[in-house]
Design a protein around this motif. Structure first.
Motif, short mmCIF file in Angstrom:
data_model
loop_
_atom_site.label_atom_id
_atom_site.label_comp_id
_atom_site.label_asym_id
_atom_site.label_seq_id
_atom_site.Cartn_x
_atom_site.Cartn_y
_atom_site.Cartn_z
N THR A 164 0.99 -1.47 0.02
CA THR A 164 0.05 0.12 -0.08
C THR A 164 0.96 1.28 -0.09
OG1 THR A 164 -1.66 -1.10 1.04
CG2 THR A 164 -1.95 1.29 1.47
N LEU A 165 0.55 2.08 -0.93
CA LEU A 165 1.20 3.28 -0.96
C LEU A 165 0.39 4.51 -0.02
CD1 LEU A 165 2.20 3.97 -4.57
CD2 LEU A 165 3.64 3.73 -2.57
N GLU A 166 -0.78 4.52 -0.26
CA GLU A 166 -1.73 5.41 0.61
C GLU A 166 -3.25 4.88 0.61
OE1 GLU A 166 -4.24 7.61 -0.64
OE2 GLU A 166 -4.12 6.70 -2.63
N TYR A 167 -4.07 5.18 1.50
CA TYR A 167 -5.31 4.99 1.44
C TYR A 167 -6.17 5.67 2.22
CZ TYR A 167 -5.16 2.58 6.08
OH TYR A 167 -5.24 2.45 7.52
N LYS A 168 -7.40 5.98 1.69
CA LYS A 168 -8.29 6.89 2.44
C LYS A 168 -9.67 6.22 2.96
CE LYS A 168 -10.81 11.28 1.25
NZ LYS A 168 -11.54 10.96 2.41
N VAL A 169 -10.24 6.54 3.85
CA VAL A 169 -11.32 5.91 4.43
C VAL A 169 -12.45 6.98 4.81
CG1 VAL A 169 -12.38 4.72 6.46
CG2 VAL A 169 -10.06 4.13 5.59
N ASN A 170 -13.70 6.72 4.64
CA ASN A 170 -14.78 7.54 4.93
C ASN A 170 -15.74 6.68 5.75
OD1 ASN A 170 -14.26 10.06 3.20
ND2 ASN A 170 -14.60 8.47 1.56
N ILE A 171 -15.71 7.14 6.92
CA ILE A 171 -16.60 6.40 8.17
C ILE A 171 -18.00 7.06 7.93
CG2 ILE A 171 -17.10 5.89 10.31
CD1 ILE A 171 -14.08 5.69 10.83
N LEU A 172 -19.11 6.43 7.76
CA LEU A 172 -20.35 7.02 7.38
C LEU A 172 -21.14 6.68 8.62
CD1 LEU A 172 -20.87 5.45 3.84
CD2 LEU A 172 -20.21 7.99 4.70
N ARG A 173 -21.10 5.66 9.58
CA ARG A 173 -21.81 5.43 10.85
C ARG A 173 -21.17 4.23 11.67
NH1 ARG A 173 -25.76 3.37 6.83
NH2 ARG A 173 -27.14 5.07 7.27
N SER A 174 -21.67 4.15 12.85
CA SER A 174 -20.83 3.71 13.63
C SER A 174 -21.53 2.06 13.61
CB SER A 174 -20.98 3.78 15.25
OG SER A 174 -20.36 2.96 16.03
N ILE A 175 -20.35 0.95 13.65
CA ILE A 175 -20.65 -0.38 13.60
C ILE A 175 -21.14 -0.76 14.84
CG2 ILE A 175 -20.15 -2.72 12.85
CD1 ILE A 175 -18.18 -1.42 10.95
N PRO A 176 -22.31 -1.56 15.27
CA PRO A 176 -22.41 -2.11 16.42
C PRO A 176 -21.58 -2.97 16.88
CG PRO A 176 -24.37 -1.84 15.33
CD PRO A 176 -23.17 -1.40 14.19
N LEU A 177 -21.08 -3.37 18.11
CA LEU A 177 -20.16 -4.42 18.49
C LEU A 177 -20.62 -5.74 17.85
CD1 LEU A 177 -18.65 -3.13 21.97
CD2 LEU A 177 -17.89 -3.05 19.67
N ARG A 178 -19.87 -6.49 17.69
CA ARG A 178 -20.36 -7.95 17.48
C ARG A 178 -21.17 -7.97 16.08
NH1 ARG A 178 -20.22 -7.11 22.55
NH2 ARG A 178 -22.29 -7.12 22.68
N MET A 179 -21.52 -7.12 15.31
CA MET A 179 -22.19 -6.98 14.22
C MET A 179 -21.19 -7.59 13.09
SD MET A 179 -24.60 -4.54 12.15
CE MET A 179 -23.33 -3.97 11.07
N GLU A 180 -21.75 -8.56 12.35
CA GLU A 180 -21.00 -9.28 11.26
C GLU A 180 -21.23 -8.12 10.04
OE1 GLU A 180 -20.00 -13.49 10.60
OE2 GLU A 180 -22.08 -13.00 9.90
N VAL A 181 -19.95 -7.78 9.42
CA VAL A 181 -19.82 -7.08 8.33
C VAL A 181 -18.74 -7.79 7.15
CG1 VAL A 181 -20.29 -4.75 9.56
CG2 VAL A 181 -17.97 -5.75 9.02
#
Length: 158
Positions: free
Chosen positions: A100-117
């Motif tokens: 990886t040279l660089e990466y960008k992240v956009n967080i839209l909402r919080s993931i509840p604990l233990r919720m599978e994604v």
């Protein structure tokens, strides 16, 4: 699938370079090669391998929380970095590697604990020297979008 327990469990550089990136990733999914220990640490694993496409599946745990009790942004970032870079890896020819040279992240909402994604990543470009991909984190049950990302990787030809 099994996780590497120590450095001796990982493939050597020569072993890894003797196969295409897609074969390398498929070997992890099939249990022929060890999965990287970061997946065990952050509770995610390789779920699907395709041509220019990768899916990781996981769930954040309490150990992945920030001081406010929500999932730390680093969990999102590491999951996206893993998937997006591995999507590029599936396009890397035998005898080459990547990082990886660089990466960008956009967080839209919080993931509840233990919720599978699922973290789904697809390659947009894989050339001689660079690879570009994008990814998203979605709830397995609800399909909601939790985060997006993009990356640029350097393709290494030793």
């Amino acid at each position: 699938m099994f996780y590497a327990q120590g450095p001796d469990d990982l493939l050597t550089a020569a072993e890894a370079l003797a196969m295409s990136g897609r074969d390398f990733m498929q070997g992890i999914l099939d249990g022929k090669h060890p999965a990287p220990p970061i997946g065990r640490t952050l509770n995610y694993k390789l779920h699907e391998v395709g041509d220019g496409r990768i899916v990781f599946r996981g769930a954040p745990l309490f150990d992945h929380c920030n001081p406010m009790g929500t999932v730390h942004g680093g969990w999102y970032g590491t999951l996206l970095d893993s998937a997006m870079a591995c999507a590029v890896m599936t396009k890397v020819p035998q005898g080459s590697g990547y990082t990886t040279l660089e990466y960008k992240v956009n967080i839209l909402r919080s993931i509840p604990l233990r919720m599978e994604v699922d973290c789904i990543a697809e390659t947009d470009h894989a050339g001689r020297s660079t690879g570009i991909s994008h990814g998203e984190i979605r709830g397995v049950e609800n399909g909601k979008l939790y985060a997006t990302g993009s990356t640029t990787c350097i393709i290494l030809n030793p």
